[in-house]
Motif scaffolding. Structure first.
Motif, PDB file in Angstrom:
ATOM      1  N   LEU A  22       0.375 -10.030  -8.446  1.00  0.00           N
ATOM      2  CA  LEU A  22       0.044  -8.663  -8.027  1.00  0.00           C
ATOM      3  C   LEU A  22      -1.465  -8.452  -8.009  1.00  0.00           C
ATOM      4  N   PHE A  23      -2.174  -9.033  -8.980  1.00  0.00           N
ATOM      5  CA  PHE A  23      -3.632  -8.944  -8.984  1.00  0.00           C
ATOM      6  C   PHE A  23      -4.212  -9.498  -7.685  1.00  0.00           C
ATOM      7  N   ALA A 172      10.681  -8.066   1.992  1.00  0.00           N
ATOM      8  CA  ALA A 172      10.488  -9.487   2.250  1.00  0.00           C
ATOM      9  C   ALA A 172       9.281 -10.016   1.481  1.00  0.00           C
ATOM     10  N   LYS A 173       8.217  -9.197   1.424  1.00  0.00           N
ATOM     11  CA  LYS A 173       7.019  -9.611   0.683  1.00  0.00           C
ATOM     12  C   LYS A 173       7.329  -9.738  -0.809  1.00  0.00           C
ATOM     13  N   GLY A 174       7.996  -8.715  -1.358  1.00  0.00           N
ATOM     14  CA  GLY A 174       8.334  -8.751  -2.773  1.00  0.00           C
ATOM     15  C   GLY A 174       9.314  -9.856  -3.113  1.00  0.00           C
ATOM     16  N   PHE A 175      10.247 -10.105  -2.193  1.00  0.00           N
ATOM     17  CA  PHE A 175      11.254 -11.148  -2.408  1.00  0.00           C
ATOM     18  C   PHE A 175      10.625 -12.539  -2.293  1.00  0.00           C
ATOM     19  N   GLY A 176       9.705 -12.694  -1.354  1.00  0.00           N
ATOM     20  CA  GLY A 176       9.128 -14.012  -1.111  1.00  0.00           C
ATOM     21  C   GLY A 176       8.081 -14.420  -2.118  1.00  0.00           C
ATOM     22  N   GLY A 222      -5.353   4.815  -2.736  1.00  0.00           N
ATOM     23  CA  GLY A 222      -4.688   5.301  -1.526  1.00  0.00           C
ATOM     24  C   GLY A 222      -5.632   5.814  -0.474  1.00  0.00           C
ATOM     25  N   GLY A 223      -6.716   6.459  -0.891  1.00  0.00           N
ATOM     26  CA  GLY A 223      -7.656   7.029   0.076  1.00  0.00           C
ATOM     27  C   GLY A 223      -8.535   6.008   0.761  1.00  0.00           C
ATOM     28  N   ILE A 224      -8.650   4.820   0.180  1.00  0.00           N
ATOM     29  CA  ILE A 224      -9.507   3.773   0.761  1.00  0.00           C
ATOM     30  C   ILE A 224      -8.698   2.508   1.059  1.00  0.00           C
ATOM     31  N   MET A 225      -7.395   2.662   1.205  1.00  0.00           N
ATOM     32  CA  MET A 225      -6.521   1.509   1.358  1.00  0.00           C
ATOM     33  C   MET A 225      -6.890   0.666   2.579  1.00  0.00           C
ATOM     34  N   GLU A 226      -7.362   1.301   3.642  1.00  0.00           N
ATOM     35  CA  GLU A 226      -7.661   0.568   4.874  1.00  0.00           C
ATOM     36  C   GLU A 226      -8.847  -0.368   4.726  1.00  0.00           C
ATOM     37  N   ILE A 227      -9.730  -0.087   3.779  1.00  0.00           N
ATOM     38  CA  ILE A 227     -10.915  -0.928   3.594  1.00  0.00           C
ATOM     39  C   ILE A 227     -10.871  -1.712   2.287  1.00  0.00           C
ATOM     40  N   THR A 228      -9.745  -1.672   1.591  1.00  0.00           N
ATOM     41  CA  THR A 228      -9.603  -2.382   0.314  1.00  0.00           C
ATOM     42  C   THR A 228      -8.860  -3.689   0.538  1.00  0.00           C
ATOM     43  N   GLU A 229      -9.525  -4.787   0.229  1.00  0.00           N
ATOM     44  CA  GLU A 229      -8.917  -6.098   0.457  1.00  0.00           C
ATOM     45  C   GLU A 229      -7.881  -6.424  -0.608  1.00  0.00           C
ATOM     46  N   PHE A 230      -8.207  -6.135  -1.875  1.00  0.00           N
ATOM     47  CA  PHE A 230      -7.298  -6.393  -2.984  1.00  0.00           C
ATOM     48  C   PHE A 230      -7.116  -5.087  -3.764  1.00  0.00           C
ATOM     49  N   PRO A 231      -6.104  -4.294  -3.436  1.00  0.00           N
ATOM     50  CA  PRO A 231      -5.982  -2.940  -4.002  1.00  0.00           C
ATOM     51  C   PRO A 231      -5.814  -2.894  -5.512  1.00  0.00           C
ATOM     52  N   ILE A 232      -5.097  -3.845  -6.109  1.00  0.00           N
ATOM     53  CA  ILE A 232      -4.891  -3.813  -7.561  1.00  0.00           C
ATOM     54  C   ILE A 232      -6.196  -4.121  -8.290  1.00  0.00           C
TER      55      ILE A 232
END
Length: 330
Positions: A22-23, A172-176, A222-232
């Motif tokens: 997740l990190f 699919a992402k979480g499962f894979g 959430g407000g910068i999600m589009e420009i955040t490469e690694f959100p966690i």
């Protein structure tokens, strides 16, 4: 099997691997991502039922046969390479050598982590699992501080406003992204407690922790999600609950420790499987496995497609083994 461990120690080892993934999770996340990872964990539990029955009835991995063990070894090596790939992609955000030496820093950090992994793995599965409980406790403290700070500094509206790629895509992402199941297959055989209860507790714990971490990331980024490469990673860096102590410094420690333990678990599983498949190989099994994993990680680099294929490949190891077991009638 010797070196028996408790169910709590196994869960600590495997959850460290899941949290590290997740990190390193790249791209945008949303509430659908949290739901996808949670439901994906339940689906993984269903897939693991044949494994649970096998251990409960037979108590040994040998029931899978040599071909099954070879497939498991391939899955462990594959996922270990994926972890190295993830580390190389996300590590430049938190490791000082990356910033100072560029690609050389990447190599230096990878080599140092591999050396530490060899040291941890050489101490034995029991010692490694005991120390993993301490590492997991450190992670829980860090997570708790970030979550509490996110409640006060985050934006609850992000839960409903952040767009996702669709629930089934997130599922699919979480499962894979659970190639660690190959290592879990090996480590479950070392548990001295109730096997079904251990497996159920692990997958439920994984679903809950994944949901908490992902929702926290949405709250903060959430407000910068589009420009955040690694959100966690960004959520931990942006969360500042104290005026003096920076939480991202604590996160740096947790990230590094979790990277070491995640890879060390795969190395220990590979070492055990190599000894079972090739008993004439007595030395350097762990070092050789780590070397192959590191090379695979370097080759894959930042290729998200390769990582997804590798993760999914590790995910399907258990049903393949069950199929072979039935066909061979071992």
């Amino acid at each position: 099997m010797s070196n028996k461990i408790t169910s709590f120690q196994l869960c600590s080892l495997m959850l460290i691997n899941d949290v590290f993934v997740l990190f390193c999770l790249g791209g945008g996340i949303s509430a659908a991502t949290a739901a996808g990872f949670g439901i994906g964990s339940i689906l993984q539990l269903i897939i693991a039922i044949p494994l649970i029955i096998m251990y409960k009835n037979r108590g040994t991995l040998e029931y899978c046969g040599k071909i099954g063990e070879i497939l498991l070894l391939a899955g462990v090596i594959l996922w270990g390479g994926t972890l190295f790939s993830m580390l190389m992609r996300a590590g430049n955000l938190v490791f000082v050598p990356f910033e100072s030496f560029g690609k050389l820093g990447n190599i230096i950090t990878t080599v140092l982590i591999a050396v530490v992994c060899v040291y941890i793995s050489s101490s034995g599965i029991r010692a490694m699992s005991r120390s993993a409980v301490i590492a997991a406790a450190l992670g829980v403290v860090c997570l708790a501080v970030v979550v509490v700070s996110a409640i006060f500094h985050g934006d609850a509206e992000n839960i409903t406003t952040v767009e996702s790629t669709g629930f089934f895509s997130e599922l699919a992402k979480g499962f894979g992204l659970s190639g660690g199941l190959a290592g879990f297959t090996v480590m479950l055989g070392f548990v001295k407690d109730n096997i079904p209860r251990t497996a159920i507790g692990y997958f439920i714990g994984k679903a809950v922790i994944s949901a908490v971490i992902l929702i926290t990331g949405v709250f903060v980024c959430g407000g910068i999600m589009e420009i955040t490469e690694f959100p966690i990673v960004s959520a931990a860096q942006l969360t500042q609950p104290f005026s003096v102590q920076r939480i991202d410094s604590l996160f740096l420690i947790v990230f590094t420790v979790f990277a070491v333990y995640s890879i060390a678990v795969q190395a220990s599983a590979a070492e055990y499987l190599t000894g079972e498949i090739f008993p004439f190989i007595k030395r350097y099994r762990c070092s050789a496995a780590l070397g192959i994993m590191a090379v695979l990680g370097a080759i894959w680099g930042s290729s998200g497609m390769i990582t997804a294929v590798a993760a999914t490949g590790g995910m399907i190891i258990i049903p393949i083994i069950y199929f072979i077991k039935r066909k061979m009638r071992v």
